[in-house]
Structure formats: C-alpha cells, structure tokens
Design an enzyme around this catalytic site. Structure first.
Site, PDB file in Angstrom:
ATOM      1  N   THR A   1     -77.635   0.496  52.687  1.00 50.73           N
ATOM      2  CA  THR A   1     -75.711   0.252  52.509  1.00 50.73           C
ATOM      3  C   THR A   1     -75.757  -2.070  53.422  1.00 50.73           C
ATOM      4  OG1 THR A   1     -76.027   1.142  55.383  1.00 50.73           O
ATOM      5  CG2 THR A   1     -75.012   2.192  53.225  1.00 50.73           C
ATOM      6  N   GLY A   2     -76.822  -2.375  53.168  1.00 52.98           N
ATOM      7  CA  GLY A   2     -76.757  -3.665  54.300  1.00 52.98           C
ATOM      8  C   GLY A   2     -76.344  -4.732  52.729  1.00 52.98           C
TER       9      GLY A   2
ATOM     10  N   CYS B   1     -85.184 -16.594  53.334  1.00 52.40           N
ATOM     11  CA  CYS B   1     -84.400 -16.578  51.903  1.00 52.40           C
ATOM     12  C   CYS B   1     -84.590 -18.298  51.793  1.00 52.40           C
ATOM     13  CB  CYS B   1     -83.329 -16.301  51.685  1.00 52.40           C
ATOM     14  SG  CYS B   1     -82.444 -16.188  53.068  1.00 52.40           S
TER      15      CYS B   1
ATOM     16  N   HIS C   1     -78.022 -20.105  49.020  1.00 53.18           N
ATOM     17  CA  HIS C   1     -78.391 -21.539  50.120  1.00 53.18           C
ATOM     18  C   HIS C   1     -79.365 -22.503  48.822  1.00 53.18           C
ATOM     19  CE1 HIS C   1     -78.710 -18.525  52.977  1.00 53.18           C
ATOM     20  NE2 HIS C   1     -79.934 -18.297  53.298  1.00 53.18           N
TER      21      HIS C   1
ATOM     22  N   ARG D   1     -75.851   5.459  62.327  1.00 52.31           N
ATOM     23  CA  ARG D   1     -74.809   5.249  63.220  1.00 52.31           C
ATOM     24  C   ARG D   1     -73.551   6.100  62.824  1.00 52.31           C
ATOM     25  NH1 ARG D   1     -77.357   0.900  65.237  1.00 52.31           N
ATOM     26  NH2 ARG D   1     -76.575  -0.439  64.008  1.00 52.31           N
TER      27      ARG D   1
ATOM     28  N   LYS E   1     -90.057 -20.610  61.096  1.00 53.69           N
ATOM     29  CA  LYS E   1     -90.099 -20.353  59.613  1.00 53.69           C
ATOM     30  C   LYS E   1     -90.667 -20.933  58.240  1.00 53.69           C
ATOM     31  CE  LYS E   1     -87.687 -16.294  61.145  1.00 53.69           C
ATOM     32  NZ  LYS E   1     -86.077 -15.348  60.985  1.00 53.69           N
TER      33      LYS E   1
ATOM     34  N   SER F   1     -74.301 -14.868  54.044  1.00 56.90           N
ATOM     35  CA  SER F   1     -75.000 -13.822  53.995  1.00 56.90           C
ATOM     36  C   SER F   1     -76.306 -14.191  54.083  1.00 56.90           C
ATOM     37  CB  SER F   1     -74.503 -13.841  52.797  1.00 56.90           C
ATOM     38  OG  SER F   1     -75.024 -14.888  52.046  1.00 56.90           O
TER      39      SER F   1
HETATM   40  N1  LIG Z   1     -79.237 -11.453  54.258  1.00 54.11           N
HETATM   41  C1  LIG Z   1     -80.688 -12.207  53.222  1.00 54.11           C
HETATM   42  O1  LIG Z   1     -79.938 -13.325  52.542  1.00 54.11           O
HETATM   43  C2  LIG Z   1     -81.163 -12.254  53.283  1.00 54.11           C
HETATM   44  C3  LIG Z   1     -82.719 -12.725  52.820  1.00 54.11           C
HETATM   45  C4  LIG Z   1     -84.022 -12.610  53.047  1.00 54.11           C
HETATM   46  C5  LIG Z   1     -84.567 -11.621  53.818  1.00 54.11           C
HETATM   47  N2  LIG Z   1     -83.508 -10.652  54.510  1.00 54.11           N
HETATM   48  C6  LIG Z   1     -83.839  -9.520  55.313  1.00 54.11           C
HETATM   49  O2  LIG Z   1     -83.042  -8.539  54.885  1.00 54.11           O
HETATM   50  C7  LIG Z   1     -83.081  -7.582  56.166  1.00 54.11           C
HETATM   51  C8  LIG Z   1     -81.398  -7.270  55.609  1.00 54.11           C
HETATM   52  O3  LIG Z   1     -80.842  -8.060  55.733  1.00 54.11           O
HETATM   53  P1  LIG Z   1     -79.350  -8.353  55.464  1.00 54.11           P
HETATM   54  O4  LIG Z   1     -78.536  -9.120  55.262  1.00 54.11           O
HETATM   55  O5  LIG Z   1     -79.185  -6.690  54.407  1.00 54.11           O
HETATM   56  O6  LIG Z   1     -78.222  -7.379  56.859  1.00 54.11           O
HETATM   57  P2  LIG Z   1     -77.308  -6.817  56.730  1.00 54.11           P
HETATM   58  O7  LIG Z   1     -76.272  -6.721  55.981  1.00 54.11           O
HETATM   59  O8  LIG Z   1     -76.534  -6.378  58.472  1.00 54.11           O
HETATM   60  O9  LIG Z   1     -77.683  -4.802  56.422  1.00 54.11           O
HETATM   61  C9  LIG Z   1     -78.980  -4.345  57.507  1.00 54.11           C
HETATM   62  C10 LIG Z   1     -79.097  -3.010  57.084  1.00 54.11           C
HETATM   63  O10 LIG Z   1     -80.049  -2.152  57.878  1.00 54.11           O
HETATM   64  C11 LIG Z   1     -79.399  -1.019  58.051  1.00 54.11           C
HETATM   65  N3  LIG Z   1     -79.917  -0.423  59.754  1.00 54.11           N
HETATM   66  C12 LIG Z   1     -79.412  -1.085  60.587  1.00 54.11           C
HETATM   67  N4  LIG Z   1     -79.788  -0.483  61.503  1.00 54.11           N
HETATM   68  C13 LIG Z   1     -81.239   0.474  60.788  1.00 54.11           C
HETATM   69  C14 LIG Z   1     -81.937   1.775  61.820  1.00 54.11           C
HETATM   70  N5  LIG Z   1     -82.311   1.760  62.707  1.00 54.11           N
HETATM   71  N6  LIG Z   1     -82.487   2.213  61.114  1.00 54.11           N
HETATM   72  C15 LIG Z   1     -82.153   1.848  59.364  1.00 54.11           C
HETATM   73  N7  LIG Z   1     -81.617   0.836  58.982  1.00 54.11           N
HETATM   74  C16 LIG Z   1     -80.741   0.777  59.782  1.00 54.11           C
HETATM   75  C17 LIG Z   1     -78.013  -0.931  58.353  1.00 54.11           C
HETATM   76  O11 LIG Z   1     -76.920   0.299  58.390  1.00 54.11           O
HETATM   77  P3  LIG Z   1     -76.087   0.559  58.895  1.00 54.11           P
HETATM   78  O12 LIG Z   1     -75.182   0.497  57.787  1.00 54.11           O
HETATM   79  O13 LIG Z   1     -75.749   2.104  59.132  1.00 54.11           O
HETATM   80  O14 LIG Z   1     -75.394  -0.451  59.853  1.00 54.11           O
HETATM   81  C18 LIG Z   1     -78.180  -1.402  57.151  1.00 54.11           C
HETATM   82  O15 LIG Z   1     -77.610  -1.175  55.438  1.00 54.11           O
HETATM   83  C19 LIG Z   1     -83.001  -8.146  57.169  1.00 54.11           C
HETATM   84  O16 LIG Z   1     -84.449  -7.903  57.643  1.00 54.11           O
HETATM   85  C20 LIG Z   1     -82.967  -9.990  56.885  1.00 54.11           C
HETATM   86  O17 LIG Z   1     -83.814 -10.345  57.943  1.00 54.11           O
HETATM   87  C21 LIG Z   1     -81.975 -11.358  54.204  1.00 54.11           C
END
Ligand SMILES: NC(=O)c1ccc[n+]([C@@H]2O[C@H](COP(=O)([O-])OP(=O)(O)OC[C@H]3O[C@@H](n4cnc5c(N)ncnc54)[C@H](OP(=O)(O)O)[C@@H]3O)[C@@H](O)[C@H]2O)c1
Length: 344
Positions: free
Chosen positions: A15-16, A131, A254, A43, A225, A161
């Site tokens: 869902t993220g 990223c 980015h 949650r 990083k 984002s």
């Molecule tokens: N955003 C970027 O550009 C980017 C780029 C490279 C890597 N990343 C990495 O990708 C990952 C996700 O990033 P994001 O930006 O998509 O984060 P986000 O939008 O904050 O989404 C987080 C997701 O994790 C879920 N979650 C939270 N706690 C959890 C738990 N205890 N068990 C299972 N699921 C859980 C959330 O579910 P709910 O909906 O229930 O809260 C949501 O689906 C991170 O590790 C980040 O470092 C992100």
C-alpha cells in the site's frame, strides 16, 4: 524452480508509494504472477487493485510469506530485517528495497544494467540500491568500462516522495498552505507552517542540504549511502566520492549534478556514443531532462554532457524516477533476470 505460470508473489508494503508502483509494473510487464499476496502493516483495513480486482492486504507474517516463491520487501528497514534473512533461508527469492542489507557482504546489491553478474543462485536475498545513486551508477557504468574511474562528485536534488507516503503528505499540507497565502501578506513571504514531523525543516517553497541524520564527520546518512553503495555496485572499493544530498520541493524524480573524473581521457564524442548505446539510459542532446519529463519513465535521463574543470573530468545532469528505476522497476527487473536464468 517454481512453475513459472503460477508464481506466488508476496509484496510487503503493497500500500506504500513504492508498493503501488510495483504492482502496476508487474502488471504492465506481464510478470507471471499466479497468485499475488499483498501485505501491509495491518494497522487498518487496506486493499490493493490487482488485475481489476480489489485484494485485501494481510498483516505481514513469516508464515504467510514463506509460502511465496518470490517476495518483494518495500516497507522499511525494520520489516526487512525481520523477514529478509528468514525468507532467503527458507528458499524464497527475496528482493529488498530497504537499506537494511545493501552493504552486507553476502547480499548482492544490483542494478541489472550495471552489475547483473553480482547475482548468484545461492544468494536468495538481493538488495536494490538507494534511489538517489541509481542515476549516477547507470551513467558511470559505461565510463568505468571505457576509461576507469578516478573520482566522482555529485549534488542531488531529491524529490519528496523519496521519503515515503508520510513525507509526501507533509509536503502537500505545507504546499496547500503556501498556495492559500501566496502573495497575500507580501510578495516574498513564506507562510508559517506547523512544526514538520517527517522532515527536519519545512519543504514547501524551501530546500535543505540534509537527507537522513548527520554523522560525526558532518555527512548525512544519504551521503554515506551514495558513497558506499556506488563503490559496491561499481566494484570500486576505494573510489573517492564526494556527495551533498539536498531535499527539494519536487514531488517525484530525483536529479543530480554529477562530475566524473576518468583515469584515461575520453573525448566528448566518445562519451556521447557510449551513453547513447548504454542500456537503460536516454541521452538528451539539444535539450535537458527535468523531473517533469522523467516522470513515470523507465530510463535514467542524462543531458548537459560537457567537460568539467579538471583535465579528465566530465559533467552531467541526470534525472530518474525514484519510484520506478529508483525502486520498483529495478526490483522487477531483478526478478525478470532470475526468471531468465531459470533460478526462479
Ligand atoms: N520512496 C522511494 O523513492 C524509495 C526508493 C528506493 C527505496 N525505497 C525503500 O522502499 C521502501 C518503501 O518505501 P515507500 O516510500 O513506499 O514507503 P511508504 O510509502 O511509507 O510505505 C510503507 C509501506 O510499508 C507498510 N508497512 C509499514 N509497517 C509495516 C509492517 N510492520 N509490516 C508490513 N508492512 C508495513 C505500509 O503499510 P500501511 O499502509 O499499512 O501503513 C506501507 O505499505 C522503504 O524501505 C524505502 O527505503 C523507497
């Protein structure tokens, strides 16, 4: 090897921001998912759209994930630490987008266009990189092969984002306030915002040279990083890399100002030819890319290719979609490689 038409695929964090894009990419690229198992924090009730149907998300558990052939971890470092090694030990191919294992010596850190050779049939936990450095890694790879790398310097202009859903919400709340007050109390005013919760400073109509927390040397965690992950991906352990990472009020994609010093001289026509035929890259000539033009595209975009001030230094402007090539797409491309190698 699993039956390829019926792969059971788990997505933790479905869902993220990254998770939703990942589901879209799996569908677009017709990745052979037999059964999708989406997981969220549990949650609150949540669901995702998959092939036109609403699928409810379950709270992630090792038991449910162990039944998958392939798991994408797109949630958080803590969640990846909880599930990553256990899943790999149970034989589940696990592709992790968090930073939890990227620098671990037994975990391949992979951008398929750059270092697909790091994959191994015995290493079932695989990391995708941060990223911010993806663009630099893809632009630097053909130069590394052709001229060797002597030093790299970059400044990033990172979209909101990149810090996840909560960060994006904080930005939108501030941007709405800024728009409502624009020009009312004075043409140059920035409105007072409520205390930020996700970012260290207000981000709408602002920017700040801090991504993550600072260490003793004054580097922030993103700069660490960038340096260490680039070295690992390029296989250049001692390469000098200087980075200043900056958060800017851009929603997605980015950008980087990037300077690469090569060991052997490379003329600009040769550099352009190398970039033109490098996989995953789009070379811009006559114009330059921006976050708006790179949005929802798969390539790393590179423009403003010119000489730097030092004899063997080259200068670039690089833009890529942090949610696609910076995260979700890269992970799906890794999974496609596993399929191609018939390891999955
Ligand atoms: N955003 C970027 O550009 C980017 C780029 C490279 C890597 N990343 C990495 O990708 C990952 C996700 O990033 P994001 O930006 O998509 O984060 P986000 O939008 O904050 O989404 C987080 C997701 O994790 C879920 N979650 C939270 N706690 C959890 C738990 N205890 N068990 C299972 N699921 C859980 C959330 O579910 P709910 O909906 O229930 O809260 C949501 O689906 C991170 O590790 C980040 O470092 C992100």
């Amino acid at each position: 090897m699993a039956n390829r038409s019926s792969l059971r695929v788990g997505v933790v964090g479905a869902t993220g921001l990254v998770g939703r894009i990942l589901l879209g990419i799996l569908q677009e690229r017709r990745f052979p998912v037999g059964e999708l198992r989406p997981f969220s924090s549990g949650r609150g009730a949540s669901a995702v759209l998959w092939r036109g149907r609403r699928i409810p998300c379950a709270a992630a558990s090792l038991e449910a994930l162990r039944a998958c052939d392939l798991a994408f971890l797109v949630s958080s470092d803590e969640v990846s630490e909880r599930f990553g090694p256990a899943l790999a030990a149970a034989g589940v191919w696990t592709i992790d987008d968090s930073s939890a294992f990227r620098l671990h010596k037994d975990v391949p850190l992979v951008i398929p266009e750059v270092n697909a050779q790091a994959l191994s049939p015995r290493r079932r936990l695989i990391a995708g990189p941060n990223c911010t450095l993806t663009g630099a890694a893809v632009v630097g790879a053909p130069l590394l092969r052709a001229g060797g790398l002597k030093a790299v310097r970059l400044a990033s202009y990172q979209a909101v984002s990149g810090a996840g859903r909560a960060a994006l919400e904080e930005y939108h709340a501030q941007a709405r306030r800024a728009a409502a007050k624009a020009g009312r109390s004075g043409p140059l005013d920035i409105p007072p915002y409520p205390e930020p919760k996700v970012f260290p400073k207000p981000i709408a109509l602002n920017l700040f040279p801090q991504v993550g927390s600072f260490d003793r040397n004054g580097d922030c965690s993103e700069e660490f990083k960038v340096r260490e992950e680039l070295r690992k991906i390029w296989g250049a352990r001692a390469l000098p890399i200087s980075a200043t990472t900056v958060r800017v009020p851009v929603v997605r994609c980015h950008s980087l100002a990037l300077w690469i010093e090569t060991r052997r001289p490379l003329g600009l026509p040769r550099v352009r030819a190398l970039l033109r035929r490098a996989p995953g890259l789009k070379l811009w000539e006559g114009d330059y890319p921006t976050p708006a033009s790179a949005l929802e595209t798969d390539e790393v975009h590179v423009g403003r290719v010119r000489r730097g001030a030092l004899p063997k230094e080259l200068s670039f402007w690089v833009v890529s979609d942090n949610l696609r090539k910076g995260a979700a797409l890269n992970s799906v491309q890794i999974a496609e490689l596993l399929l191609k190698k018939r390891w999955l």
